[in-house]
Structure formats: C-alpha cells, structure tokens
Design an enzyme around this catalytic site. Structure first.
Site, short mmCIF file in Angstrom:
data_model
loop_
_atom_site.label_atom_id
_atom_site.label_comp_id
_atom_site.label_asym_id
_atom_site.label_seq_id
_atom_site.Cartn_x
_atom_site.Cartn_y
_atom_site.Cartn_z
N ASP A 1 0.83 -1.20 0.00
CA ASP A 1 0.00 0.00 0.00
C ASP A 1 0.87 1.25 0.00
OD1 ASP A 1 -2.65 1.26 0.47
OD2 ASP A 1 -1.75 1.89 2.36
N GLU B 1 1.30 -0.30 -5.13
CA GLU B 1 0.29 0.74 -5.36
C GLU B 1 1.00 2.07 -5.42
OE1 GLU B 1 -3.38 3.28 -3.73
OE2 GLU B 1 -1.66 2.77 -2.51
C1 ACG Z 1 -4.18 3.55 -0.55
C2 ACG Z 1 -5.31 2.55 -0.27
C3 ACG Z 1 -6.43 3.27 0.43
C4 ACG Z 1 -5.95 3.63 1.82
C5 ACG Z 1 -4.61 4.21 1.83
C6 ACG Z 1 -4.04 4.57 3.11
C7 ACG Z 1 -3.78 4.16 0.72
O1 ACG Z 1 -5.66 1.91 -1.42
O2 ACG Z 1 -7.60 2.52 0.53
O3 ACG Z 1 -6.90 4.53 2.43
O4 ACG Z 1 -3.65 3.34 3.71
C8 ACG Z 1 -3.52 8.50 -2.64
C9 ACG Z 1 -2.40 7.58 -2.23
C10 ACG Z 1 -2.82 6.12 -2.30
C11 ACG Z 1 -4.11 5.91 -1.52
C12 ACG Z 1 -5.17 6.84 -2.08
C13 ACG Z 1 -6.49 6.73 -1.33
N1 ACG Z 1 -4.55 4.50 -1.58
O5 ACG Z 1 -1.28 7.79 -3.05
O6 ACG Z 1 -1.79 5.35 -1.75
O7 ACG Z 1 -4.71 8.19 -1.94
C14 ACG Z 1 -3.79 11.50 -6.95
C15 ACG Z 1 -2.54 11.31 -6.11
C16 ACG Z 1 -2.53 9.94 -5.47
C17 ACG Z 1 -3.80 9.73 -4.68
C18 ACG Z 1 -4.97 9.83 -5.66
C19 ACG Z 1 -6.32 9.60 -4.99
O8 ACG Z 1 -1.38 11.46 -6.90
O9 ACG Z 1 -1.40 9.84 -4.61
O10 ACG Z 1 -3.75 8.43 -4.04
O11 ACG Z 1 -4.95 11.16 -6.24
O12 ACG Z 1 -6.58 10.51 -4.04
C20 ACG Z 1 -3.99 11.00 -12.22
C21 ACG Z 1 -2.67 11.39 -11.59
C22 ACG Z 1 -2.58 10.84 -10.17
C23 ACG Z 1 -3.80 11.26 -9.38
C24 ACG Z 1 -5.03 10.73 -10.09
C25 ACG Z 1 -6.32 11.03 -9.35
O13 ACG Z 1 -3.95 9.62 -12.48
O14 ACG Z 1 -1.60 10.86 -12.35
O15 ACG Z 1 -1.42 11.33 -9.54
O16 ACG Z 1 -3.68 10.63 -8.09
O17 ACG Z 1 -5.10 11.30 -11.39
O18 ACG Z 1 -6.49 12.38 -9.20
C26 ACG Z 1 -7.61 4.01 3.52
C27 ACG Z 1 -9.00 4.64 3.57
C28 ACG Z 1 -8.90 6.10 3.92
C29 ACG Z 1 -8.15 6.24 5.23
C30 ACG Z 1 -6.79 5.57 5.12
C31 ACG Z 1 -6.01 5.56 6.42
O19 ACG Z 1 -9.63 4.44 2.32
O20 ACG Z 1 -10.20 6.62 4.05
O21 ACG Z 1 -7.99 7.58 5.53
O22 ACG Z 1 -6.94 4.23 4.72
#
Ligand code: ACG
Length: 480
Positions: A184, A229
């Site tokens: 993760d 991920e």
């Molecule tokens: C993982 C798990 C998720 C979990 C956590 C924390 C991490 O799958 O269920 O939440 O343990 C970010 C993180 C990921 C995370 C998600 C939820 N997922 O990087 O590791 O948030 C942008 C950002 C990303 C971001 C994404 C979504 O760059 O970093 O992910 O947005 O918010 C294009 C761009 C790309 C962009 C996307 C979307 O593709 O290239 O950069 O990504 O558009 O805009 C869990 C729970 C939470 C709790 C936590 C502790 O679900 O509620 O708070 O645990």
C-alpha cells in the site's frame, strides 16, 4: 487474474453478519471457477477501521475475521485450488491506537523515533501533494505527521530500527503462507522533506526502502509476488514497478473508463497507445497490473452511468490486453457504488448472495444502500440466467482464462475505423486482431478470416462479418 477481496463484505462463516476467513474459504471454488489465479486480500490485520488500513497490531489478525488457524485453512484451501494469495500491507502508517504510537506519545524509545513530531511551526503550512489538505494532526496537544488524516499517523522511516521491525512483519506473514504482498501507498514512505518542511516525494529513498524489503522477502521465499500501489502517472509508476515485478497501471484504468464512458473511439485508441502500447515500446522490466476499479474507486457500472453494456465492453477491452488483470469483488455482479473520499463505504457493500439479502453466508455488516435486495444484482438472481450481467461477465472471464497467452502479448498497432477500434497483437499464438465496437450501430469487419465473438453479437451477413454495437471479437491470424 487476481480477485481483490474485501473479507468483511464477502461471506460470513460464523453467523455474526461479518465476512470472515471461514466464510471466504467456503467460496474458494466460486473464485477459482471465475477463472482467477489468485486473490488479493485487503488488510486483515488488527484494526479499528472498517477498511483495515490503520493497523493496531501488524502481527495479529483482526478477530472479526478469525484466527491464525482460520487463515492457514484459507491459504491451504486456496493453494489446493492453485490460487495464490497476496496480502495487502499498509506499512506507511499505523492507527493512533497502536501501542507503538501510544508509547511514542509517552516519549518512549525507540517508538518516539518511529513517528514524525512537529519540529517547527512552519511545518504546519505543509499541504498534501495532490489536494492541498493539511497533513499534521494533533494528539493530546502534540502535532504528528499524518498524511491520510488523524486516523493514521505516518511511520517515520528515518529510523533504522523501524526498518528492522518491518522486516519482521514481512517474515511473519510469509511464514504463515502468503505468496506475496500488495504494498500500500508505496510512494509515501518518504514523502515529507524535513529539510524543506514541505510534502515532497523522495522517490529514490522510497525505492531504496522497497529494494531492501523485497530482497528480504525473496531471501525467504524466492517466488514471492509483489504488486505496488503507486497511484501516479506512468513515469512514476515505472520508477517503482521494476523492483516489485508488477505495477498497477493506474493511468490505463482511468483513461480506459473515461474513453468508454464517453463512447469515444478516438480517446480509446489514444488511451491504449499511451498506457499500453508505449509500455512495450519502452521495454519495461515489469508486468502491468491491469484493472478498471478497486476499493478506492467508483464501481465500474456506476462509472459507466449505469450502462451495463458499456461496462462489459470496458471489461472486454481490459481482459484482452496484455498484463495481469485484477478484478474487484462484486464487479462480476454489476454492483454499483460511488467513491467519496469522506464517505468511502459505498463501493465496499456486502456481496449479495441472495436476492432478499438474507441467507447462510450473507454479510450484513452494513446496510445495503446502493445494491438493494430484490434489485436483481445477487448471485441468486443472476447465476445460470442466460444474458444476465453475471453470466456475460463470466463468459468474458472464461475467454481470458482459456487464452492465457494474452497475458504476454505485445501490441503491434492500434487503429480505428469510425467507432470500430482494432488492436493488433503478437504473442505465442502468432498474430491476432481484436475488434471492439464502441458505437451503438453495427460495424462491418474488414476481414475474410474467421473472427470469434468475445462479448456481444457477431454475424456473417451477405458474406461479410458484422458486429453489433458495443460488441468485441478476436481473429487469430496465424496458427500456433
Ligand atoms: C491507498 C489505499 C487506500 C488507503 C490508503 C491509506 C492508501 O488503497 O484505501 O486509504 O492506507 C492517494 C495515495 C494512495 C491511496 C489513495 C487513497 N490509496 O497515493 O496510496 O490516496 C492522486 C494522487 C494519489 C492519490 C490519488 C487519490 O497522486 O497519490 O492516491 O490522487 O486521491 C492521475 C494522476 C494521479 C492522481 C489521479 C487522481 O492519475 O496521475 O497522480 O492521483 O489522477 O487524481 C484508507 C482509507 C482512507 C483512510 C486511510 C487511512 O480508504 O479513508 O484515511 O486508509
């Protein structure tokens, strides 16, 4: 193909309404019969949170899911059916109720070094990389770095003793019998710059961390499977994935859904060229973990605005591409659910085995909101019913299962004629052409060969092959 399993919502083995290992064990035949080769188990460690991503003990199973014996039985049953099982490990943070954190707040060594305490008021101005949210949370008057919110203070990997501790966690779960891990939040291990006091990814340090952790695992179990991920653009996904061997193709998931939801053949061609074909041109040293949805995303049918034919087209496109596909539980039923950052339970609803929502194994940990009883979504309502979403979905899965060579093909070219998208593949079976009709009207296939339908309808009319709207077919050009 891997099945992403959220235990709590899948199958209840002890009658308390909460899905567990005993229940899931009874459904291993179901998973194997879908054509899966493995299971990605969402976090099962002790955690007060429904999603399990904020852990209170990395060495213990959440008792609502069962105990170590149940886990061993589950793994034994999976392995007997040739299913590999990987565990989702959220190592970037803990729950604030973890004893490490409580001891850290008391100033006890080494735990106080395992979290990042505020060192300068200036740091409070730091904002999360992608959405500008604040990243410091206050616990009993002390500010601690918590990127994902107050429910999960970040571990501080500056401390070597923490690296050692994490290795012990990995050793433990491998010794129990897991075949590997879904790591993760892989890009978040070092994502705050102490020098600058701002959120900033330190990719090379993250990569060094993961290299050490994966080598540790491979020394114990050489065939260990890892998937990372790294939710980011392709350049960043690339940087990390070669260490793990498999990297989730987030750009593909997003672009494919957008193109198909808007029925835009041109966008589909562009998505496939950018997110898949380029992949091979640059000779990447890892396998693409392909998927359309996961637990952090709106479910497939909802992202197609309820249009199930579009959803099946998206699935067919995905499952005919190279790479290792991951499928989120419940997608085979056409469950709906819209992801919301602040209320992200809708896409985690109980899997519906029975049409009235009751019966042995049915989970009821949360009320069914989006996927209602008597809504025709359940296994009971769809299984064995020709033309049901479930049966059509299974046919596409079966196609993939029966054509494992697709996993290792390369894409030679992608083109389109109006709404018809054509993909030229090369693999161990020789060359093949995939046809996907993204429009509603029939499309004529320009071939004298014998294409085979994968999903939808294909007929020969007056000597020419004609494919119905939103249908897909394949034509293998050379013999083996
Ligand atoms: C993982 C798990 C998720 C979990 C956590 C924390 C991490 O799958 O269920 O939440 O343990 C970010 C993180 C990921 C995370 C998600 C939820 N997922 O990087 O590791 O948030 C942008 C950002 C990303 C971001 C994404 C979504 O760059 O970093 O992910 O947005 O918010 C294009 C761009 C790309 C962009 C996307 C979307 O593709 O290239 O950069 O990504 O558009 O805009 C869990 C729970 C939470 C709790 C936590 C502790 O679900 O509620 O708070 O645990």
């Amino acid at each position: 193909m891997f099945y992403e399993l959220y235990l709590r919502s899948f199958c209840d083995g002890n009658g308390d309404g909460i899905g567990d290992l005993k229940g899931a064990e009874k459904k291993l035949d179901y998973i194997a019969e879908l054509g899966m080769e493995g299971i990605w188990l969402l976090p099962i460690m002790q955690s007060p949170a429904y999603h399990g991503y904020s852990v209170t003990d990395f060495f213990a199973i959440n008792p609502i899911y069962g105990d170590l014996k149940d886990l061993r039985n589950f793994l034994y049953g999976a392995h007997k059916r040739d299913l590999k099982v990987i565990l989702d490990l959220p190592l970037n943070h803990t729950s604030p109720s973890h004893e490490w954190f409580l001891k850290a707040l008391d100033g006890e060594k080494p735990y106080c070094d395992w979290y990042l305490f505020l060192q300068s008021e200036e740091w409070l101005k730091a904002r999360r990389h992608w959405d500008n949210q604040q990243v410091w949370s206050n616990y009993s008057g002390r500010w601690v770095y918590a990127l994902f919110g107050p429910g999960s203070p970040d571990l501080n990997f500056e401390s070597p003793s923490l690296w050692q501790q994490i290795k012990e966690v990995l050793t433990f779960w491998l010794s129990v019998g897991f075949d590997g891990f879904r790591f993760d939040a892989a890009k978040h291990i070092f994502d705050f710059s102490i020098e600058k006091g701002i959120c900033e990814y330190q990719h090379s340090r993250n990569i060094a961390f993961w290299k050490e952790m994966t080598s540790h695992c491979r020394a114990i179990s050489p065939d260990c499977l890892f998937v990372s991920e790294v939710w980011d653009d392709a350049r960043i996904v690339d940087m990390y994935s070669s260490i793990f061997g498999i990297g989730f193709n987030f750009p593909l998931a997003e672009d494919l859904k957008l193109a198909i939801a808007s029925r835009n053949a041109e966008s589909l061609v562009k998505a496939l060229k950018t997110d898949m074909q380029r992949f091979f041109r640059s000779k990447r040293s890892y396998e693409s973990g392909t998927f359309l949805t996961n637990h952090d995303m709106t479910r497939l049918v909802s992202s197609m605005n309820g249009d199930r034919d579009l959803a099946l087209l998206a699935l067919t496109v995905l499952l005919t591409l190279p790479g290792l596909p991951f499928l989120y539980y419940g997608e085979e039923l056409g469950m709906e659910g819209v992801y919301d950052e602040y209320f992200n339970e809708e896409q985690l609803e109980p899997f519906l085995w029975y049409e009235n929502g009751y019966g042995p194994g049915q989970t009821e940990w949360k009320a069914l909101g989006k996927n209602r009883p008597h809504g025709g979504v359940s296994i009971q309502a769809q299984s064995g019913i020709a033309g049901s979403y479930f049966e059509r979905f299974k046919n596409i899965l079966r196609f993939r299962r029966d054509n494992p060579w697709l996993r290792f093909t390369t894409i030679k070219s992608i083109s389109r004629k109006k709404d018809l998208v054509m993909i030229n593949l090369h693999g161990s079976k020789g060359n093949a052409i995939l046809y996907h009709n993204t429009g509603n009207s029939r499309a004529t296939l320009d071939t004298t060969g014998t294409p085979v339908v994968i999903n939808g309808r294909l007929e020969k009319q007056r000597g020419r092959w004609s494919m119905a709207g939103l249908s897909s077919a394949i034509e293998v050009l050379d013999g083996e």
